[in-house]
Design a protein around this motif. Structure first.
Motif, short mmCIF file in Angstrom:
data_model
loop_
_atom_site.label_atom_id
_atom_site.label_comp_id
_atom_site.label_asym_id
_atom_site.label_seq_id
_atom_site.Cartn_x
_atom_site.Cartn_y
_atom_site.Cartn_z
N GLY A 1 -3.43 11.89 -1.65
CA GLY A 1 -3.77 11.35 -0.34
C GLY A 1 -4.55 10.05 -0.39
O GLY A 1 -4.98 9.56 0.64
N LYS A 2 -4.77 9.51 -1.58
CA LYS A 2 -5.52 8.26 -1.72
C LYS A 2 -4.57 7.07 -1.55
O LYS A 2 -3.44 7.10 -2.00
N VAL A 3 -5.10 6.05 -0.90
CA VAL A 3 -4.32 4.83 -0.69
C VAL A 3 -4.45 3.97 -1.94
O VAL A 3 -5.55 3.64 -2.38
N LYS A 4 -3.33 3.62 -2.50
CA LYS A 4 -3.27 2.75 -3.70
C LYS A 4 -2.61 1.44 -3.31
O LYS A 4 -1.75 1.39 -2.44
N LYS A 5 -3.03 0.38 -3.98
CA LYS A 5 -2.43 -0.93 -3.75
C LYS A 5 -1.65 -1.36 -4.98
O LYS A 5 -2.19 -1.40 -6.08
N ASP A 6 -0.37 -1.62 -4.76
CA ASP A 6 0.49 -2.13 -5.83
C ASP A 6 0.61 -3.63 -5.65
O ASP A 6 1.05 -4.11 -4.60
N LYS A 7 0.22 -4.37 -6.71
CA LYS A 7 0.28 -5.83 -6.64
C LYS A 7 1.54 -6.31 -7.35
O LYS A 7 1.95 -5.77 -8.37
N GLY A 8 2.14 -7.32 -6.81
CA GLY A 8 3.33 -7.91 -7.40
C GLY A 8 3.56 -9.28 -6.82
O GLY A 8 2.65 -9.89 -6.26
N PHE A 9 4.77 -9.79 -6.97
CA PHE A 9 5.10 -11.07 -6.40
C PHE A 9 6.59 -11.11 -6.05
O PHE A 9 7.38 -10.33 -6.54
N GLU B 1 0.84 -1.19 0.00
CA GLU B 1 0.00 0.00 0.00
C GLU B 1 0.88 1.24 0.00
O GLU B 1 1.90 1.29 0.68
N ARG B 2 0.44 2.23 -0.77
CA ARG B 2 1.14 3.51 -0.80
C ARG B 2 0.10 4.61 -0.93
O ARG B 2 -1.03 4.39 -1.36
N THR B 3 0.47 5.79 -0.54
CA THR B 3 -0.41 6.95 -0.64
C THR B 3 0.06 7.80 -1.81
O THR B 3 1.24 8.17 -1.89
#
Length: 191
Positions: A73-81, A67-69
């Protein structure tokens, strides 16, 4: 050249036989790790130290979400592996650089399906707080160096180690930057 001492005969190759005369004292050094010791009947007492360790295991692709902002100011989710190594009930995350090398080696699906063989030298693994569980079967003392002969499951692994005793339960941590990985099903070296 033939040298005799203490009832033993050693043959050696010398660049200049003229410097060696009969009856002259000769000093010789030898890397005892590379020697096989036998008794007078030829029975092997101690084989040469194997410098190639090999353990079977799997590579596991594990999904991660960070998770990053953003700037609003919105929380974004970065998906990876990430790629984990699994050997003898031990699982550890591989460094990103090593994972990138593995992925460049071929088909990603087969990378996570096939059994892998991990190769490393006794100098490329250390005894650590966490790692692959092993038991020290014996300690080989070569004077300037000591090696722990460990059992991981039913497999023997040699480790350069100090302050270790026979019977100790230890954890082995390979240096992943020096690890070789073979895909056993496809018989190819990945890294």
């Amino acid at each position: 050249m033939k040298l005799e001492a203490g009832g033993c005969t050693v043959y050696a190759i010398a660049s200049d036989e003229k410097t060696f005369t009969k009856g002259k004292t000769v000093y010789m050094t030898a890397d005892l790790k590379r020697a096989t010791f036998t008794d007078e009947n030829g029975e092997r007492l101690q084989p040469a130290l194997s410098l190639d360790n090999s353990l079977k295991g799997k590579l596991i692709k594990r999904k991660v979400v960070e998770e990053r902002t953003d700037e609003n100011g919105k929380v974004k989710k970065d998906k990876g592996f990430v790629i984990d190594i699994s050997v003898n009930e031990y699982t550890a995350e591989l460094p990103d650089e090593f994972g990138i090398k593995l992925l460049s080696g071929g088909e990603m699906k087969k990378l996570f399906e096939n059994e892998m063989q991990f190769h490393f030298t006794p100098y490329d693994v250390k005894i650590a707080e966490s790692g692959i569980n092993a038991v020290v079967e014996k300690v080989l003392d070569y004077g300037t160096e000591k090696f722990a002969v460990c059992k991981v499951g039913g497999v023997t692994v040699n480790v350069s180690a100090e302050n270790i005793a026979e019977g100790d339960s230890v954890c082995l941590a390979p240096d992943y930057n020096k690890l070789s990985v073979y895909d056993t099903a496809r018989e190819i070296l990945l890294v």
